[in-house]
Design a protein around this motif. Sequence first.
Motif, PDB file in Angstrom:
ATOM      1  N   ALA A 148      11.363   1.598   0.962  1.00 48.88           N
ATOM      2  CA  ALA A 148      10.214   2.063   1.738  1.00 48.88           C
ATOM      3  C   ALA A 148      10.676   2.775   3.005  1.00 48.88           C
ATOM      4  N   GLU A 149      11.764   2.300   3.587  1.00 45.70           N
ATOM      5  CA  GLU A 149      12.280   2.919   4.811  1.00 45.70           C
ATOM      6  C   GLU A 149      12.776   4.334   4.535  1.00 45.70           C
ATOM      7  N   LYS A 150      13.463   4.530   3.414  1.00 48.95           N
ATOM      8  CA  LYS A 150      14.002   5.845   3.081  1.00 48.95           C
ATOM      9  C   LYS A 150      12.891   6.873   2.918  1.00 48.95           C
ATOM     10  N   TYR A 151      11.785   6.464   2.321  1.00 47.33           N
ATOM     11  CA  TYR A 151      10.678   7.394   2.085  1.00 47.33           C
ATOM     12  C   TYR A 151       9.614   7.331   3.176  1.00 47.33           C
ATOM     13  N   ALA A 152       9.905   6.608   4.253  1.00 46.76           N
ATOM     14  CA  ALA A 152       8.983   6.505   5.391  1.00 46.76           C
ATOM     15  C   ALA A 152       7.613   6.032   4.941  1.00 46.76           C
ATOM     16  N   LEU A 153       7.582   4.943   4.173  1.00 50.31           N
ATOM     17  CA  LEU A 153       6.327   4.378   3.682  1.00 50.31           C
ATOM     18  C   LEU A 153       5.934   3.208   4.573  1.00 50.31           C
ATOM     19  N   ASP A 154       4.810   3.347   5.243  1.00 51.99           N
ATOM     20  CA  ASP A 154       4.314   2.307   6.138  1.00 51.99           C
ATOM     21  C   ASP A 154       2.910   1.920   5.694  1.00 51.99           C
ATOM     22  N   PRO A 155       2.724   0.741   5.090  1.00 44.85           N
ATOM     23  CA  PRO A 155       1.411   0.365   4.565  1.00 44.85           C
ATOM     24  C   PRO A 155       0.356   0.162   5.639  1.00 44.85           C
ATOM     25  N   THR A 156       0.762  -0.002   6.888  1.00 41.86           N
ATOM     26  CA  THR A 156      -0.205  -0.202   7.967  1.00 41.86           C
ATOM     27  C   THR A 156      -0.699   1.125   8.538  1.00 41.86           C
ATOM     28  N   SER A 157      -0.122   2.232   8.079  1.00 48.20           N
ATOM     29  CA  SER A 157      -0.491   3.540   8.604  1.00 48.20           C
ATOM     30  C   SER A 157      -1.638   4.136   7.805  1.00 48.20           C
ATOM     31  N   HIS A 158      -2.487   4.898   8.474  1.00 44.86           N
ATOM     32  CA  HIS A 158      -3.553   5.641   7.801  1.00 44.86           C
ATOM     33  C   HIS A 158      -3.259   7.142   7.824  1.00 44.86           C
ATOM     34  N   PHE A 173      -0.719  12.104   5.214  1.00 47.16           N
ATOM     35  CA  PHE A 173       0.498  12.721   4.694  1.00 47.16           C
ATOM     36  C   PHE A 173       1.431  11.663   4.096  1.00 47.16           C
ATOM     37  N   MET A 174       1.495  10.497   4.742  1.00 49.83           N
ATOM     38  CA  MET A 174       2.260   9.392   4.176  1.00 49.83           C
ATOM     39  C   MET A 174       1.627   8.918   2.875  1.00 49.83           C
ATOM     40  N   LEU A 175       0.283   8.871   2.841  1.00 46.79           N
ATOM     41  CA  LEU A 175      -0.414   8.426   1.641  1.00 46.79           C
ATOM     42  C   LEU A 175      -0.238   9.421   0.494  1.00 46.79           C
ATOM     43  N   ASP A 176      -0.190  10.700   0.812  1.00 48.20           N
ATOM     44  CA  ASP A 176       0.097  11.705  -0.221  1.00 48.20           C
ATOM     45  C   ASP A 176       1.501  11.502  -0.778  1.00 48.20           C
ATOM     46  N   ARG A 177       2.456  11.216   0.107  1.00 55.97           N
ATOM     47  CA  ARG A 177       3.831  10.984  -0.323  1.00 55.97           C
ATOM     48  C   ARG A 177       3.899   9.746  -1.227  1.00 55.97           C
ATOM     49  N   LEU A 178       3.195   8.686  -0.839  1.00 50.24           N
ATOM     50  CA  LEU A 178       3.146   7.475  -1.662  1.00 50.24           C
ATOM     51  C   LEU A 178       2.476   7.757  -3.004  1.00 50.24           C
ATOM     52  N   GLY A 179       1.401   8.546  -2.963  1.00 54.09           N
ATOM     53  CA  GLY A 179       0.696   8.872  -4.193  1.00 54.09           C
ATOM     54  C   GLY A 179       1.582   9.584  -5.194  1.00 54.09           C
ATOM     55  N   ARG A 180       2.445  10.459  -4.696  1.00 52.97           N
ATOM     56  CA  ARG A 180       3.367  11.170  -5.590  1.00 52.97           C
ATOM     57  C   ARG A 180       4.400  10.206  -6.187  1.00 52.97           C
ATOM     58  N   LEU A 181       4.842   9.251  -5.385  1.00 52.40           N
ATOM     59  CA  LEU A 181       5.791   8.260  -5.892  1.00 52.40           C
ATOM     60  C   LEU A 181       5.161   7.370  -6.967  1.00 52.40           C
ATOM     61  N   LEU A 182       3.878   7.070  -6.806  1.00 42.81           N
ATOM     62  CA  LEU A 182       3.201   6.176  -7.743  1.00 42.81           C
ATOM     63  C   LEU A 182       2.674   6.902  -8.974  1.00 42.81           C
ATOM     64  N   GLN A 183       2.712   8.230  -8.953  1.00 42.76           N
ATOM     65  CA  GLN A 183       2.172   8.999 -10.073  1.00 42.76           C
ATOM     66  C   GLN A 183       2.900   8.653 -11.364  1.00 42.76           C
ATOM     67  N   ASN A 184       2.149   8.406 -12.412  1.00 43.22           N
ATOM     68  CA  ASN A 184       2.660   8.081 -13.761  1.00 43.22           C
ATOM     69  C   ASN A 184       3.284   6.700 -13.870  1.00 43.22           C
ATOM     70  N   ARG A 195       3.128  -7.986   5.865  1.00 41.51           N
ATOM     71  CA  ARG A 195       2.802  -6.667   5.329  1.00 41.51           C
ATOM     72  C   ARG A 195       2.158  -6.735   3.941  1.00 41.51           C
ATOM     73  N   ARG A 196       2.007  -7.926   3.399  1.00 41.73           N
ATOM     74  CA  ARG A 196       1.507  -8.064   2.030  1.00 41.73           C
ATOM     75  C   ARG A 196       0.055  -7.627   1.889  1.00 41.73           C
ATOM     76  N   GLU A 197      -0.760  -7.997   2.854  1.00 43.23           N
ATOM     77  CA  GLU A 197      -2.169  -7.614   2.769  1.00 43.23           C
ATOM     78  C   GLU A 197      -2.319  -6.096   2.808  1.00 43.23           C
ATOM     79  N   ALA A 198      -1.551  -5.436   3.669  1.00 40.37           N
ATOM     80  CA  ALA A 198      -1.622  -3.970   3.774  1.00 40.37           C
ATOM     81  C   ALA A 198      -1.158  -3.303   2.483  1.00 40.37           C
ATOM     82  N   TRP A 199      -0.082  -3.821   1.892  1.00 45.76           N
ATOM     83  CA  TRP A 199       0.398  -3.254   0.630  1.00 45.76           C
ATOM     84  C   TRP A 199      -0.619  -3.499  -0.490  1.00 45.76           C
TER      85      TRP A 199
END
Length: 467
Positions: A182-192, A195-206, A218-222
């Motif tokens: 998560a650190e490498k891809y700058a993924l922060d579940p507490t952030s709104h 642009f981060m959410l788009d990056r996460l969305g691409r990682l989760l695609q398929n 951080r579990r609730e946010a994830w």
Amino acid sequence: MNKLAGSLDDVIQPDHVEQKIAPSLERRRLRAYALLLLIDAVLLHLAFALASLLYEGVWWHPRNMLVVQTFLPVYFTIALYNGSYGGKALSNWIFSSKQALTALFVSAALLNFVAFYTKSNAQFSRVSVTLGLLIAGVALIVLRRLVPLAVEKFWGGRTLNRLIIADGGPGFELPKAVTISAEKYALDPTSHDPFMLDRLGRLLQNQDKVVVSCPRERREAWGFLLKSAGVYGEIVSEPVHLLGATGIHRYEGQERTTLVVSTGPLALRSRISKRLFDVVVAGGALIVLSPLLLFTAAKIKLHDGGPVLFIQRRLGRGNQFFNMLKFRSMKYDQNDANGDQSTGRDDDRITKVGAFIRRTSIDELPQLINVLRGDMSIVGPRPHALGSRANNKFFWEVDAQYWRRHCLKPGLTGLAQVRGHRGATEVEKDLTDRLQSDLEYISGWSLRRDLEIVLQTVLVLKHGNAY
């Protein structure tokens, strides 16, 4: 008010990394299911043809072939529902064989039951039919044994995409899974940050399964992010009430337990039904409405010579960005690409032609192309521009549940629209009313409801809030 992390024209495009993480195995699986179904049909025909040759000395005896052709629809119906053509069937040949044989002999029993009551079973050779079933059973087992070997050879043994996101939690491993930091891809579940959410969305695609290992705080946010992304998600943790876990998965050998916090809003069969509905309706509508589309394009072009289409980046499924198409209704030098300013009544940016096509919703028709591309659905939550606000707040600042509406593809129309929640979002209630309708639609989706919403949309194409 929080600022967006980055310019709208400078969105991170991580295709060179993220798209390699999860190739679309779902299409491969669908093709494999179709091929397996076709081979089953051929094997059943050959089995009964061979049985008639062995017992009656006639290859492809019409009487035996009538049996198998009557039998096949029942067999396929049962097999499709008991998992004979599911993901597990591609990797577990024992399970696959058991399900196929169950479908085979249950179908035979049902066929014999019907034949008994219609007094037609005397027309068939019991020995020949029984022999055909036995040969078919052996052939199905042999085929199922070969399937995992083919999967190993051509797909490297992967029938599912599984992603592990390491975010400072306990170590976790899955066979043939990809692990990222998560650190490498700058993924922060507490952030709104969208642009981060788009990056996460691409990682989760398929991805078929996503497992997150993170600290307790951080579990609730994830958990919320995985629900919003519309994926099957698990979090390595002991039960936590606030996560709203829908199940528990224990992994032997690792002494690790995960909470299932999201399963995606639609199962595979429902996704296929919805996609077929989208393609049929959008394709048919484009053909029927082509004269209107061409006429509207000509009027816009002749009015001021500017571009016919207005292309705006919107938030789509999994909080990913996509380019939405509309007929241009504003002066071409005053287009609001970011959606920073909501359109109001008597807006001086709107052209004369634009005012008419907005009132009648004709400006939305090019989104039928988005539907065929797969960016959108006919029915779903309407996509919003990234800079949209209510009471001078970004939509996600009004209500964090806003991100959950993006677990489905956005729609050309939706439940909120047929209820009259359209136009500018001047106060926070304008957004929360739409959000409530969107979440209600997601939780109660059915193909019948999609059809009802499409029919209701026809009645509200011209609406007082459409300007």
